[in-house]
Design an enzyme around this catalytic site. Structure first.
Site, PDB file in Angstrom:
ATOM      1  N   LYS A 141       0.854  -1.189   0.000  1.00 62.60           N
ATOM      2  CA  LYS A 141       0.000   0.000   0.000  1.00 62.60           C
ATOM      3  C   LYS A 141       0.892   1.242   0.000  1.00 62.60           C
ATOM      4  O   LYS A 141       1.926   1.281   0.674  1.00 62.60           O
ATOM      5  CB  LYS A 141      -0.891  -0.029   1.237  1.00 62.60           C
ATOM      6  CG  LYS A 141      -1.915   1.089   1.350  1.00 62.60           C
ATOM      7  CD  LYS A 141      -2.776   0.850   2.583  1.00 62.60           C
ATOM      8  CE  LYS A 141      -3.790   1.946   2.808  1.00 62.60           C
ATOM      9  NZ  LYS A 141      -4.606   1.674   4.022  1.00 62.60           N
ATOM     10  N   SER A 192      -9.476   2.035   2.934  1.00 61.33           N
ATOM     11  CA  SER A 192      -8.315   2.696   2.349  1.00 61.33           C
ATOM     12  C   SER A 192      -7.323   1.728   1.726  1.00 61.33           C
ATOM     13  O   SER A 192      -6.545   2.122   0.863  1.00 61.33           O
ATOM     14  CB  SER A 192      -7.617   3.574   3.387  1.00 61.33           C
ATOM     15  OG  SER A 192      -6.978   2.821   4.377  1.00 61.33           O
ATOM     16  N   SER A 204      -9.992  -0.624   7.483  1.00 61.06           N
ATOM     17  CA  SER A 204      -9.359  -0.413   6.182  1.00 61.06           C
ATOM     18  C   SER A 204      -8.562  -1.593   5.656  1.00 61.06           C
ATOM     19  O   SER A 204      -8.049  -1.536   4.544  1.00 61.06           O
ATOM     20  CB  SER A 204      -8.469   0.831   6.219  1.00 61.06           C
ATOM     21  OG  SER A 204      -9.273   1.983   6.104  1.00 61.06           O
TER      22      SER A 204
END
Length: 545
Positions: free
Chosen positions: A126, A206, A230
């Site tokens: 990420k 997210s 998330s």
């Protein structure tokens, strides 16, 4: 090292840059390897295995036998990124050194010096996890300049384990902590990530790019981060596995923060075994646990437990699981939970319905506490990077950069955080103390009262239609108890509502990560709910929200 081995490595490292992806390129741009010309770029077959379903132990067995190389595996994933990612927009960039990393792993395998289960395994990160050789943006143009000076600690552990850092994934900008009505999966740097199952639907949370990339088989594993939901929501909504570890198991050093009291990185994968093996690499003693107290994690004991969970997943007979239904997520999800409970019961588990106390009070307190913590933690992180040096400068940056306003213009959370009480303020300290107490009691009391091994709930509703004007439709309370308590939670595929995946969220007590993964592997095996995405452009109206 023998001269012949050195010569072989030199030859590989000379050839690899000729086919490696260019720095900053959105999708992997590696050419096909020898013998691959007849195989479609979108194929999930490589070296006799199906990328959709293969596990890390199976890959390692083939690499140890010499029937598959990390170089060939990495090339296959780069080919899929190039061919498939334009539809889902999950991968921001591929690493210019990915193929060199793979070649080095192959040499270690040939010499019998493999570094363990992740050696040669392609991993996506990420893009709020610092990497010294690639930009780390948190989705914001404010951080889109030079890369960080050093890797995040968890990246260093992945590199030391021989993992191939394949690239970076898109995310909700600032991990969904900017606007009052954000759109999950959108960032000014990466645009909008789509759900691979139905492309006009949202990927949630997210860690949206990490989950969508895994659903599309663009890497073997990925790293997400969670403050509240998330990891587990995007895992559920994209039909993959996601673990939010106990707080302190994975170091947050070098990860763009929201709150040190709740933030954690964690593994995402297409199966529980791969998630467990990845956590065994990521895990270890952190420098800070909640409220500044030392971590109680013994890295050796935790890793031994995780390796045991990965190698010998437990059965369900005799396990007691509490079902927190959450009918607010809709009748179709509730019906799926009923079917799930029946299947677990048929496998020998005892499923009892439970309710979770203190949830209204947690909802009242969590957001104000996060505002204070974000102001403190982002002000500590920004001076380590080029660009805005504190939250006030970041707010001004967004006001003066129109690209930051192309999906939604708001930055209400930034503005509220700027005005929030300091984390030394007695009002804040009372809020966080009450949050910690009530969230832990909400899990501990229910598990003790019913003698439970875990609590289960739906991880997500069916994915909503992505809409910048409306923002998310995501009141999903299941992630909050474990997220606020700092306890582990695990999302595994439970089934589908129409074409849209729904996950089963499992949560357990503090530092019960290995036990939760072992139980999760048994649940995953019993439900057998995974299926590959079809990249449908849309579904008939009325099938879900």
């Amino acid at each position: 090292m023998k001269k012949r081995s050195l010569a072989a490595l030199t030859a590989i490292l000379v050839v690899v840059p000729l086919v490696a992806a260019a720095p900053g390129q959105r999708a992997g741009a590696a050419e096909s390897g020898p013998g691959d010309a007849a195989r479609p770029a979108e194929s999930t077959l490589v070296g006799g295995v199906d990328l959709d379903t293969v596990t890390i132990p199976e890959l390692q067995a083939r690499m140890n036998r010499g029937s598959l190389s990390s170089l060939r595996l990495t090339l296959a994933y780069l080919r899929r990124i190039k061919a498939v990612d334009p539809r889902i927009n999950a991968v921001l960039r591929t690493s210019p050194t990915a193929l060199r990393q793979a070649a080095a792993s192959d040499l270690r395998h040939r010499l019998g010096k493999s570094r363990g289960p992740l050696d040669g395994i392609p991993v996506l990160l990420k893009d709020n996890v610092n990497t010294r050789d690639m930009p780390t943006t948190a989705g914001s143009l404010a951080l889109a300049g030079s890369p960080p000076d050093t890797d995040a600690e968890l990246v260093g552990k992945l590199r030391a384990a021989g993992a191939v850092i394949l690239g970076k994934t898109n995310l909700s900008e600032w991990a969904n902590f900017r606007a009052a009505k954000p759109t999950s999966g959108w960032s000014a740097v990466g645009g909008q990530t789509n759900n691979p199952y139905v492309l006009d639907r949202n990927p949630c949370g997210s860690s949206s790019g990490s989950a969508a990339a895994l659903a599309a088989s663009l890497a073997q594993v990925a790293i997400g981060t969670e403050t509240d939901g998330s990891i587990v929501c995007p895992a559920g909504m994209n039909g993959v596995v996601g673990l939010k570890p106990s707080l302190g198991v994975v170091s947050q050093s070098g990860v763009v923060p929201i709150s040190a009291e709740q933030d954690t990185a964690g593994p995402m994968a297409r199966n529980v075994i791969d998630a467990a093996l990845t956590l065994a690499v990521l895990g270890g003693r952190d420098t800070v646990r909640t409220h500044g107290t030392p971590s109680r994690t013994d890295a050796g004991l935790m890793n031994a437990g995780l390796m045991d969970a990965a190698g010998r997943p437990g059965g369900l007979r005799g396990k007691r699981i509490g079902l927190w239904r959450l009918p607010s997520l809709g009748a179709e999800v509730d019906a799926l939970m009923t079917r799930t409970a029946e299947r677990l019961t048929d496998a020998g588990a005892e499923v009892v319905e439970v309710s979770m106390p203190y949830q209204e009070r947690l909802a009242e307190l969590e957001f104000p506490a996060l505002l204070s913590e974000f102001h403190r933690d982002i002000d500590a992180y920004l001076p380590t990077r080029e660009g805005p040096q504190d939250l006030a400068e970041l707010i001004e940056f967004n006001r003066t950069h129109p690209r930051e306003q192309t999906c939604f213009a708001g930055q209400e959370l930034f503005e509220q955080a700027l005005a929030a009480p300091s984390t030394t303020d007695p009002e804040y300290l009372a809020m966080r103390a009450e949050l910690t107490d009530l969230s832990r009691r909400s899990i501990d009391e229910v598990m003790a009262a019913h003698d439970l091994d875990a609590i289960a709930s739906p991880a997500n509703p069916p994915a909503w239609t992505t809409d910048c004007a409306r923002g998310d439709n995501d009141v999903i309370p299941s992630s909050t108890p474990a997220a606020v308590a700092g306890y582990p939670s695990l999302s595994v595929p439970a089934g589908f509502v129409g074409e849209l995946p729904v996950g089963l969220l499992l949560m357990a007590g503090d530092l019960q990560d290995a036990e939760l993964l072992s139980l999760g592997a048994a649940v995953e095996h019993r439900l057998d709910a995974w299926r590959a995405p079809r990249y449908l452009p849309s579904t008939p109206s009325g099938t879900s929200r």
